[in-house]
Design a protein around this motif. Structure first.
Motif, PDB file in Angstrom:
ATOM      1  N   TYR A 272       0.843  -1.208   0.000  1.00  0.00           N
ATOM      2  CA  TYR A 272       0.000   0.000   0.000  1.00  0.00           C
ATOM      3  C   TYR A 272       0.872   1.250   0.000  1.00  0.00           C
ATOM      4  N   LEU A 273       1.966   1.216   0.770  1.00  0.00           N
ATOM      5  CA  LEU A 273       2.848   2.377   0.852  1.00  0.00           C
ATOM      6  C   LEU A 273       3.684   2.525  -0.419  1.00  0.00           C
ATOM      7  N   GLU A 274       4.241   1.426  -0.922  1.00  0.00           N
ATOM      8  CA  GLU A 274       4.998   1.397  -2.183  1.00  0.00           C
ATOM      9  C   GLU A 274       5.480  -0.028  -2.418  1.00  0.00           C
ATOM     10  N   PRO A 275       5.106  -0.656  -3.541  1.00  0.00           N
ATOM     11  CA  PRO A 275       5.529  -2.039  -3.800  1.00  0.00           C
ATOM     12  C   PRO A 275       7.045  -2.144  -4.009  1.00  0.00           C
ATOM     13  N   GLY A 276       7.545  -3.354  -3.794  1.00  0.00           N
ATOM     14  CA  GLY A 276       8.945  -3.638  -4.101  1.00  0.00           C
ATOM     15  C   GLY A 276       9.805  -3.995  -2.914  1.00  0.00           C
ATOM     16  N   THR A 277       9.276  -3.846  -1.689  1.00  0.00           N
ATOM     17  CA  THR A 277      10.031  -4.215  -0.494  1.00  0.00           C
ATOM     18  C   THR A 277       9.898  -5.720  -0.269  1.00  0.00           C
ATOM     19  N   LEU A 278      11.025  -6.407  -0.248  1.00  0.00           N
ATOM     20  CA  LEU A 278      11.057  -7.868  -0.156  1.00  0.00           C
ATOM     21  C   LEU A 278      10.627  -8.365   1.214  1.00  0.00           C
ATOM     22  N   LEU A 279       9.778  -9.387   1.220  1.00  0.00           N
ATOM     23  CA  LEU A 279       9.499 -10.176   2.420  1.00  0.00           C
ATOM     24  C   LEU A 279      10.004 -11.587   2.172  1.00  0.00           C
ATOM     25  N   LEU A 280      10.957 -12.018   2.975  1.00  0.00           N
ATOM     26  CA  LEU A 280      11.620 -13.317   2.831  1.00  0.00           C
ATOM     27  C   LEU A 280      11.281 -14.183   4.032  1.00  0.00           C
ATOM     28  N   ALA A 281      10.590 -15.286   3.786  1.00  0.00           N
ATOM     29  CA  ALA A 281      10.125 -16.152   4.871  1.00  0.00           C
ATOM     30  C   ALA A 281      11.198 -17.144   5.289  1.00  0.00           C
ATOM     31  N   GLU A 282      11.458 -17.176   6.595  1.00  0.00           N
ATOM     32  CA  GLU A 282      12.279 -18.251   7.147  1.00  0.00           C
ATOM     33  C   GLU A 282      11.323 -19.293   7.714  1.00  0.00           C
ATOM     34  N   ALA A 283      11.005 -20.271   6.883  1.00  0.00           N
ATOM     35  CA  ALA A 283      10.088 -21.340   7.286  1.00  0.00           C
ATOM     36  C   ALA A 283      10.796 -22.663   7.019  1.00  0.00           C
ATOM     37  N   CYS A 284      11.384 -23.217   8.067  1.00  0.00           N
ATOM     38  CA  CYS A 284      12.126 -24.471   7.914  1.00  0.00           C
ATOM     39  C   CYS A 284      11.111 -25.610   7.859  1.00  0.00           C
ATOM     40  N   GLN A 285      10.548 -25.795   6.671  1.00  0.00           N
ATOM     41  CA  GLN A 285       9.473 -26.751   6.447  1.00  0.00           C
ATOM     42  C   GLN A 285       9.741 -27.475   5.129  1.00  0.00           C
ATOM     43  N   PRO A 286       9.090 -28.612   4.891  1.00  0.00           N
ATOM     44  CA  PRO A 286       9.143 -29.217   3.548  1.00  0.00           C
ATOM     45  C   PRO A 286       8.582 -28.223   2.528  1.00  0.00           C
ATOM     46  N   THR A 287       9.076 -28.291   1.279  1.00  0.00           N
ATOM     47  CA  THR A 287       8.630 -27.324   0.275  1.00  0.00           C
ATOM     48  C   THR A 287       7.127 -27.410   0.027  1.00  0.00           C
ATOM     49  N   SER A 288       6.533 -28.589   0.235  1.00  0.00           N
ATOM     50  CA  SER A 288       5.085 -28.733   0.046  1.00  0.00           C
ATOM     51  C   SER A 288       4.319 -27.830   1.011  1.00  0.00           C
ATOM     52  N   GLN A 289       4.938 -27.510   2.160  1.00  0.00           N
ATOM     53  CA  GLN A 289       4.323 -26.587   3.116  1.00  0.00           C
ATOM     54  C   GLN A 289       4.825 -25.161   2.920  1.00  0.00           C
ATOM     55  N   THR A 290       6.095 -25.039   2.524  1.00  0.00           N
ATOM     56  CA  THR A 290       6.674 -23.702   2.367  1.00  0.00           C
ATOM     57  C   THR A 290       5.999 -22.917   1.254  1.00  0.00           C
ATOM     58  N   VAL A 291       5.550 -23.607   0.190  1.00  0.00           N
ATOM     59  CA  VAL A 291       4.921 -22.890  -0.921  1.00  0.00           C
ATOM     60  C   VAL A 291       3.692 -22.108  -0.455  1.00  0.00           C
ATOM     61  N   ALA A 292       3.103 -22.508   0.665  1.00  0.00           N
ATOM     62  CA  ALA A 292       1.946 -21.773   1.173  1.00  0.00           C
ATOM     63  C   ALA A 292       2.321 -20.343   1.554  1.00  0.00           C
ATOM     64  N   TYR A 293       3.607 -20.100   1.828  1.00  0.00           N
ATOM     65  CA  TYR A 293       4.034 -18.752   2.214  1.00  0.00           C
ATOM     66  C   TYR A 293       4.092 -17.795   1.024  1.00  0.00           C
ATOM     67  N   PHE A 294       3.955 -18.318  -0.190  1.00  0.00           N
ATOM     68  CA  PHE A 294       3.827 -17.462  -1.370  1.00  0.00           C
ATOM     69  C   PHE A 294       2.360 -17.110  -1.616  1.00  0.00           C
ATOM     70  N   ALA A 295       1.456 -17.986  -1.169  1.00  0.00           N
ATOM     71  CA  ALA A 295       0.008 -17.840  -1.421  1.00  0.00           C
ATOM     72  C   ALA A 295      -0.218 -17.642  -2.913  1.00  0.00           C
ATOM     73  N   GLU A 296      -0.947 -16.617  -3.298  1.00  0.00           N
ATOM     74  CA  GLU A 296      -1.191 -16.321  -4.712  1.00  0.00           C
ATOM     75  C   GLU A 296      -0.268 -15.206  -5.184  1.00  0.00           C
ATOM     76  N   GLY A 297       0.923 -15.168  -4.584  1.00  0.00           N
ATOM     77  CA  GLY A 297       1.845 -14.087  -4.892  1.00  0.00           C
ATOM     78  C   GLY A 297       1.572 -12.849  -4.056  1.00  0.00           C
ATOM     79  N   ASP A 298       0.731 -12.984  -3.018  1.00  0.00           N
ATOM     80  CA  ASP A 298       0.354 -11.828  -2.201  1.00  0.00           C
ATOM     81  C   ASP A 298       0.750 -11.984  -0.730  1.00  0.00           C
ATOM     82  N   GLU A 299       1.664 -12.926  -0.460  1.00  0.00           N
ATOM     83  CA  GLU A 299       2.153 -13.097   0.910  1.00  0.00           C
ATOM     84  C   GLU A 299       3.642 -12.770   0.909  1.00  0.00           C
TER      85      GLU A 299
END
Length: 548
Positions: A272-299
């Protein structure tokens, strides 16, 4: 703003409208500020990340600023600064006592005020940007330090408004299904406070009490932190311990739906303030679960591919390419604007959690060459890349080439580019300082710049060989846009040798990458981009990049 409203009401069930109104008013006011605009909002897909502790890399922020030309010359265009915020340093800075202050030990003048330290940091960010280097910092979302002023008030008075900023119990028996993360270092997730006659929850050390996100004022506080640093010029945030934010009885309290809603709110606020600031998830999980942290490209924009790291080491140990090819073929597709961050080593252990019991045993037996390297009862190995690979320049170069040419943004841990080794003296210092025999401190050691510079000037040293090779490799990576793409096509050349790892990367400039994982030479004729020459034999542990 509408998305923020929807997500907030999803999390708090329309019951906290007053705090939502406060958030919206705050954001409308902040939007009047001049936030950095990004020509390429997906800049992180082209990044080469270098991860470092300021205090161990060159003592201070001013010292780090002087090393920017060194990092730029290596090929780094993004720095991930391991914790720099105010902290008593019980867990290497992951116990934050003031989220809007830089630690006094990170500036040359230790008597400077909070504002003066922020000014030093701002000057550094400006200099980094002038060198074409983005800055990512750690933000610890799950917990604060026990010395945070909110927690200090919470343990003095259970009627304090800040008491409900943390998770409490009268029995210390809630959430029995939650695992103890620091197994072997902690025996419980609960710690008793005699001041209030209650137990507080800590998923990590007792000095790290967990935030209570059921209280919307906690989330509002955290959002203000992100806005503060975004205004400051920070390009991205590594979100520490993302799976543990929400607690729910009857679950293991990891990666719950509410956790993802919290992250989506953070993303929506920053966008909302300005796009482009990276959010990097540290989720030590199997990739089948980690992909949920991308959602539809909006997480989250990016997440670490934790299972890949042990698979690389398995492939090297067994000289078998299938470990790497199999894990990538099992990895689900992610939104085009998202990215995996890939790494060989980091500030934490070589984790074995993502491996089967058989693979875990194999990795531990092959790589834990010193019992001292054991971390969390054989759940990890605390060793630097050079130590793991027997200080063999051929194997180190091979590992770096795999890292730099597979899909994902490569992360280089400070000192690995000059083959730094474990430091037992530093480890003993940290035991005395923290009271914990945390073996991760074996590889969180100080850079010796005089020694490094002397070694880099001698072409015969391990340091020179690794550094020169990596610098050249990163230049090649930046010249070939295929390495910024998500695609990879594994190629079967087992007729030549079963120990060849081969894959094609497609782009405007497409490449084939061939790695000899074995100890014997293999006949292979090509024009190699790494050496800049025609070769007829692929030597033991040698990699080549061939333009298609």
């Amino acid at each position: 703003m509408e998305k923020i409203q929807t997500l907030w009401r999803e999390l708090y069930k329309n019951s906290e409208e007053q705090v939502l109104d406060e958030l919206q008013s705050y954001l409308r006011d902040q939007k009047k500020s001049n936030f950095a605009k990004y020509d390429d909002e997906q800049w992180y897909q082209k990044a080469v990340v270098y991860s470092l502790y300021v205090q161990f890399f060159d003592r201070t922020i001013e010292g780090l600023k002087k090393r920017l030309p060194y990092l730029q010359d290596l090929g780094v265009n993004c720095l991930w600064l391991l914790p720099v915020l105010e902290s008593p340093m019980c867990d290497a800075g992951y116990d934050v006592s003031d989220y809007m202050s830089i630690r006094s030990d990170l500036v040359e003048n230790k008597t400077q005020s909070k504002q003066e330290r922020l000014d030093v940091f701002r000057d550094f960010i400006t200099a980094a940007h002038e060198h074409g280097i983005r800055i990512v910092i750690d933000v610890v979302l799950n917990h604060s330090s026990s010395e945070h002023r909110f927690f200090q008030q919470a343990i003095q008075d259970r009627n304090s408004e800040y008491h409900d900023y943390y998770v409490w119990s009268d029995t210390g028996k809630e959430y029995p299904q939650t695992r103890i993360i620091f197994e072997g270092l902690c025996t419980s997730n609960w710690e008793y406070s005699s001041n209030v006659n209650r137990y507080y929850l800590h998923r990590f050390y007792p000095q790290q009490p967990d935030w209570n996100y059921r209280n919307p004022k906690v989330l509002l506080h955290i959002l203000r932190i992100f806005v503060f640093w975004k205004q400051f010029g920070i390009d991205g945030f590594r979100l520490d311990a993302t799976p543990f934010l929400w607690k729910e009885e009857g679950t293991n309290c990891e990666s719950l739906p509410q956790c993802h809603t919290i992250l989506k709110i953070i993303r929506a606020v920053l966008d909302y303030l300005e796009p482009g600031t990276l959010l990097l998830a540290e989720a030590c999980q199997p990739t089948s679960q980690t992909v949920a942290y991308f959602a539809e490209g909006d997480e989250c924009h990016a997440a670490y591919h934790f299972p890949l790291m042990p698979k690389i080491f398995l492939s090297l140990a067994k000289q078998n390419p299938r470990y790497i090819s199999d894990i990538w073929q099992q990895t689900q597709q992610i939104p085009s604007a998202c990215q995996w961050f890939v790494f060989l080593r980091c500030h934490d252990e070589l984790t074995l959690e993502m491996s089967s019991s058989q693979e875990r045993s194999l990795l531990y037996e092959h790589y834990c060459k010193n019992p001292q390297w054991n971390f969390r009862n054989k759940n990890g190995i605390s060793a630097r890349l050079s130590d793991l690979l027997d200080k063999d320049p051929r194997q180190i170069k091979l590992a770096f080439t795999i890292l730099a040419t597979l899909p994902g943004t490569p992360v280089i841990y400070y000192g690995d580019e000059i083959a730094m080794q474990n430091d037992n003296v530093f480890y003993e210092e940290m035991i005395e300082h923290t009271g914990y025999a945390d073996t991760r401190n074996l590889c969180r050691n100080r850079m010796d710049w005089q020694q490094a510079q002397n070694a880099l000037e001698n072409a015969q040293t391990l340091e020179h060989q690794v550094h020169t090779y990596l610098r050249n490799l990163l230049q090649i990576r930046q010249q070939c846009d295929c390495f910024f793409q998500h695609n990879v096509q594994f190629v079967d050349l087992s007729d030549a040798s079963e120990k060849l790892l081969v894959y094609d990367r497609a782009g405007t400039k497409s490449c084939r990458v061939v790695h000899n994982l074995g100890e014997e030479p293999v006949a292979f004729c090509c024009d190699d981009m790494i050496t800049g020459s025609k070769i007829e034999v692929l030597q033991a542990y040698q990699s080549v990049i061939v333009e298609l």
